[in-house]
Design an enzyme around this catalytic site. Structure first.
Site, PDB file in Angstrom:
ATOM      1  N   ASP A  18       1.014  -1.335   0.325  1.00  0.00           N
ATOM      2  CA  ASP A  18      -0.392  -0.039  -0.386  1.00  0.00           C
ATOM      3  C   ASP A  18       0.869   1.194  -0.525  1.00  0.00           C
ATOM      4  O   ASP A  18       2.143   0.861   0.508  1.00  0.00           O
ATOM      5  CB  ASP A  18      -0.762   0.082   1.382  1.00  0.00           C
ATOM      6  CG  ASP A  18      -1.619   0.938   1.654  1.00  0.00           C
ATOM      7  OD1 ASP A  18      -2.293   1.499   0.647  1.00  0.00           O
ATOM      8  OD2 ASP A  18      -1.645   2.068   2.236  1.00  0.00           O
ATOM      9  N   ASP A  20      -0.042   5.436   1.350  1.00  0.00           N
ATOM     10  CA  ASP A  20      -0.456   5.930   1.994  1.00  0.00           C
ATOM     11  C   ASP A  20      -0.024   5.425   3.780  1.00  0.00           C
ATOM     12  O   ASP A  20      -1.143   4.763   3.084  1.00  0.00           O
ATOM     13  CB  ASP A  20      -1.427   6.423   1.764  1.00  0.00           C
ATOM     14  CG  ASP A  20      -1.531   7.451   0.600  1.00  0.00           C
ATOM     15  OD1 ASP A  20      -0.644   8.615   1.180  1.00  0.00           O
ATOM     16  OD2 ASP A  20      -1.957   7.525  -0.353  1.00  0.00           O
ATOM     17  N   THR A 111      -2.835   0.991  -4.279  1.00  0.00           N
ATOM     18  CA  THR A 111      -3.102   2.104  -3.724  1.00  0.00           C
ATOM     19  C   THR A 111      -4.288   2.316  -4.054  1.00  0.00           C
ATOM     20  O   THR A 111      -4.767   2.467  -5.135  1.00  0.00           O
ATOM     21  CB  THR A 111      -2.049   3.746  -4.030  1.00  0.00           C
ATOM     22  OG1 THR A 111      -2.249   4.722  -3.026  1.00  0.00           O
ATOM     23  CG2 THR A 111      -2.056   4.073  -5.456  1.00  0.00           C
ATOM     24  N   SER A 112      -4.982   2.907  -3.456  1.00  0.00           N
ATOM     25  CA  SER A 112      -6.265   3.692  -3.722  1.00  0.00           C
ATOM     26  C   SER A 112      -6.597   5.092  -4.302  1.00  0.00           C
ATOM     27  O   SER A 112      -7.226   5.408  -5.160  1.00  0.00           O
ATOM     28  CB  SER A 112      -7.626   3.940  -2.279  1.00  0.00           C
ATOM     29  OG  SER A 112      -7.240   2.166  -1.472  1.00  0.00           O
ATOM     30  N   LYS A 143     -10.135  -1.325  -2.353  1.00  0.00           N
ATOM     31  CA  LYS A 143     -10.485  -1.775  -0.556  1.00  0.00           C
ATOM     32  C   LYS A 143     -11.806  -1.125  -0.151  1.00  0.00           C
ATOM     33  O   LYS A 143     -12.442  -0.652   0.209  1.00  0.00           O
ATOM     34  CB  LYS A 143      -9.068  -1.146  -0.127  1.00  0.00           C
ATOM     35  CG  LYS A 143      -7.562  -1.619  -1.181  1.00  0.00           C
ATOM     36  CD  LYS A 143      -6.582  -1.004  -0.074  1.00  0.00           C
ATOM     37  CE  LYS A 143      -5.477  -1.146  -0.890  1.00  0.00           C
ATOM     38  NZ  LYS A 143      -3.730  -0.387  -0.800  1.00  0.00           N
ATOM     39  N   ASP A 168      -1.347  -0.552   6.372  1.00  0.00           N
ATOM     40  CA  ASP A 168      -1.165   0.470   7.445  1.00  0.00           C
ATOM     41  C   ASP A 168      -3.025   0.002   7.556  1.00  0.00           C
ATOM     42  O   ASP A 168      -3.644   0.103   9.390  1.00  0.00           O
ATOM     43  CB  ASP A 168      -0.813   1.353   7.676  1.00  0.00           C
ATOM     44  CG  ASP A 168      -1.832   2.200   6.624  1.00  0.00           C
ATOM     45  OD1 ASP A 168      -1.338   3.817   7.572  1.00  0.00           O
ATOM     46  OD2 ASP A 168      -1.861   2.265   5.635  1.00  0.00           O
TER      47      ASP A 168
END
Length: 222
Positions: A18, A20, A111-112, A143, A168
């Site tokens: 991931d 961030d 990543t989103s 996600k 995270d």
């Protein structure tokens, strides 16, 4: 932590990260942008901000179900605002060096964030662009759906179960669990202790990787 969950006792085909909160800390910048947006739309900022992390902007906005709000247009607005504000974005300790030490064909970012924002934040944090990067535009469901992690593994020529996922946020952890992959949880940005059966670290600095003769990755901790 059970033997099954001990990520230091097995080899992996690749690592999936991931972005961030996992390889860089963008919380201050993200919360500045989202807080201003929430205030304009009459959303309770204090209750709302904890819900933004790890999810795609469009999913966060849709979840609010605000009357008369065009989720796609607002997500585009948020993305541009976040591209314009990268002040204070830094790498998670040791992340850039850890990623640089990995074979380029053995890791990916999932990543989103939209691609342009992801590249902007990585540049701000001093993290190199990966050979494989799955962003908000690449999946129909963000996600906690595992689609992004499955797609990343596929692009690396692997099954996701052969990968170790670094995460995270709750929705990302749920995505990794749904994918059936082993997990390493980065706790650097957590404000409260996390109860989990998965391995945890708060810095990449103690970590190193050994690549065996088959190209498999073995994670080690000093």
């Amino acid at each position: 932590m059970s033997v099954h969950d001990n990520v230091f006792d097995r080899a992996f085909g690749a690592f999936l990260f991931d972005m961030d909160g996992t390889v860089l800390n963008s919380i201050a910048a993200a919360e500045r942008v989202w807080a201003a947006w929430a205030e304009r739309h009459g959303v309770d900022v204090e209750r709302f901000l904890p819900t933004i992390h790890g999810a795609r902007a469009i999913d966060t906005i849709r979840r609010l179900n605000l009357p008369g709000v065009d989720a796609e247009a607002q997500a585009a607005f948020i993305a541009q605002a976040e591209i314009d504000d990268v002040e204070g974005i830094v790498q998670i300790p040791g992340a850039a060096a850890f990623l640089e030490a990995l074979p380029s064909e053995r890791w990916a970012m999932v990543t989103s964030a939209p691609r342009d924002l992801a590249l902007r934040r990585m540049a701000a944090a001093g993290i190199s662009e990966p050979a494989v990067m799955i962003t908000a535009e690449d999946v129909a469901a963000g996600k906690p759906d595992p689609a992004g992690y499955r797609l990343a593994a596929k692009r690396l020529g692997l099954e996701v179960g052969d990968c170790l996922i670094f995460e995270d946020a709750t929705v990302g952890i749920q995505a990794a669990e749904a994918a059936g992959a082993a997990l390493m949880i980065i706790t650097t940005t957590h404000q409260h202790p996390l109860e989990t059966r998965h391995a945890t670290i708060d810095s990449y600095e103690p970590l190193s990787v050994v690549v065996d003769s088959q190209g498999q990755l073995h994670l080690q901790k000093a």
